[in-house]
Each structure stands twice: as structure tokens, then as C-alpha cells.
Design an enzyme around this catalytic site. Structure first.
Site, PDB file in Angstrom:
ATOM      1  N   ARG A  66       1.281  -2.207   1.782  1.00 37.39           N
ATOM      2  CA  ARG A  66       1.909  -1.118   2.543  1.00 37.39           C
ATOM      3  C   ARG A  66       2.853  -0.376   1.615  1.00 37.39           C
ATOM      4  O   ARG A  66       3.596  -0.982   0.846  1.00 37.39           O
ATOM      5  CB  ARG A  66       2.708  -1.666   3.733  1.00 37.39           C
ATOM      6  CG  ARG A  66       1.864  -2.356   4.770  1.00 37.39           C
ATOM      7  CD  ARG A  66       1.083  -1.319   5.580  1.00 37.39           C
ATOM      8  NE  ARG A  66       0.296  -1.939   6.617  1.00 37.39           N
ATOM      9  CZ  ARG A  66      -1.018  -2.043   6.598  1.00 37.39           C
ATOM     10  NH1 ARG A  66      -1.701  -1.594   5.579  1.00 37.39           N
ATOM     11  NH2 ARG A  66      -1.668  -2.600   7.601  1.00 37.39           N
ATOM     12  N   GLU A  95       2.800   8.103   3.435  1.00 39.46           N
ATOM     13  CA  GLU A  95       1.401   8.478   3.678  1.00 39.46           C
ATOM     14  C   GLU A  95       1.299   9.445   4.833  1.00 39.46           C
ATOM     15  O   GLU A  95       2.044   9.314   5.796  1.00 39.46           O
ATOM     16  CB  GLU A  95       0.578   7.220   3.988  1.00 39.46           C
ATOM     17  CG  GLU A  95       0.261   6.426   2.757  1.00 39.46           C
ATOM     18  CD  GLU A  95      -0.658   5.244   3.045  1.00 39.46           C
ATOM     19  OE1 GLU A  95      -1.356   5.228   4.088  1.00 39.46           O
ATOM     20  OE2 GLU A  95      -0.680   4.345   2.219  1.00 39.46           O
ATOM     21  N   HIS A 113      -5.700   5.188  -0.007  1.00 36.63           N
ATOM     22  CA  HIS A 113      -5.596   4.084   0.956  1.00 36.63           C
ATOM     23  C   HIS A 113      -6.963   3.624   1.470  1.00 36.63           C
ATOM     24  O   HIS A 113      -7.343   3.885   2.612  1.00 36.63           O
ATOM     25  CB  HIS A 113      -4.699   4.473   2.127  1.00 36.63           C
ATOM     26  CG  HIS A 113      -4.280   3.272   2.933  1.00 36.63           C
ATOM     27  ND1 HIS A 113      -3.217   3.301   3.783  1.00 36.63           N
ATOM     28  CD2 HIS A 113      -4.769   2.019   3.017  1.00 36.63           C
ATOM     29  CE1 HIS A 113      -3.075   2.121   4.357  1.00 36.63           C
ATOM     30  NE2 HIS A 113      -4.013   1.327   3.902  1.00 36.63           N
TER      31      HIS A 113
END
Length: 146
Positions: A66, A95, A113
Site C-alpha cells: 500500500r 493513488e 498498481h
């Protein structure tokens, strides 16, 4: 490759497969030539200037966990000072916006990602979604409520 890890407790000996357990991340970091981050969470940075400083000179950092687990200013400083040799980043603090400073560095590899983008994982994600629908239609709570 020699594998070392940290967790809340050691894995069962039958699962360690020769890996070495460290009771804390602080104890483990000085022994990491390559640090890959694979943990849940993301609100509070796990890796800050202190943790990057504990890694050996020339270490490589990979984040497929993360973005919120990393203080990106501290990572940028470690990369531009030469303390870290390089980084591979699949996740980002803000993000979908990537800190553009990282895109300008020759020692950083950026991906969009996609760490879970395997046939097996995506198939399991689909089956989990179906299990959630079935549970709700059956009057039970969803297995993975959002």
C-alpha cells in the site's frame, strides 16, 4: 537468495523453508539487501526516514503493498542521496496520482498498481465476489463487506 522476514510471530517451521525470522522490523532492516513490502494497511507510514536509514547502503526497495505505508519524501531522499540503490513501486500514497519526482529518477521503476494482476488472483477475486452475492441473497452478511 537468503530470505528474512518479520511478522507478529514466526511462521510454523514447516512453512519457513529456511527463512530467518526477526522479531521487529528495526532488527531486520540492517540485514536487507532487498526489502519487499507485502503487508495490509496504509494509513500510517511504516517506512519513514528512520527505517530507510536502517537499510544497508545500496539496498533495493520494492513496494507492492500500500502506498500509505511509505513516507514518500523519505523514500525520495534515500533514493536521491544514493543511500538506496533503487526502488520498484507498484503503489503510491496518493493513488491514482503518482508523485512525479519518482518518474524523473533513473533508479526507480514504476508500475500502475497491478501486483494482484495474475490469472489465479483475479479468478479468486471473481469467486469471492460471487460468494459475497450468494451470502447476501441467502440472508447472511457479506464475507467481505465494503
Amino acid at each position: 537468495m537468503r530470505v528474512i522476514y518479520t511478522d507478529i510471530r514466526p511462521a510454523a517451521a514447516s512453512l519457513e523453508n529456511g527463512a530467518t525470522f526477526y522479531a521487529s522490523i528495526e532488527d531486520m532492516l540492517p540485514h536487507c539487501q532487498v526489502l519487499t513490502l507485502h503487508v495490509p494497511g496504509g494509513g500510517v507510514p511504516l517506512l519513514t526516514k528512520n527505517e530507510f536509514g536502517r537499510l544497508p547502503q545500496g539496498a533495493v526497495f520494492v513496494n507492492a503493498a500500500r502506498g500509505g505505508l511509505v513516507d514518500e519524501d523519505a523514500l525520495f531522499e534515500a533514493l536521491t542521496s544514493g543511500h538506496l540503490f533503487s526502488a520498484g513501486l507498484d503503489v503510491y500514497r496518493s493513488e491514482p496520482n503518482v508523485d512525479k519526482r519518482f518518474a524523473e529518477l533513473d533508479n526507480v521503476f514504476l508500475t500502475p498498481h497491478m501486483a494482484s494482476a495474475t490469472i489465479e488472483t483475479r479468478g479468486q477475486m471473481g469467486f469471492t465476489a460471487l460468494d459475497n452475492v450468494a451470502a447476501v441473497l441467502d440472508g447472511r452478511p457479506a464475507l467481505n463487506p465494503v
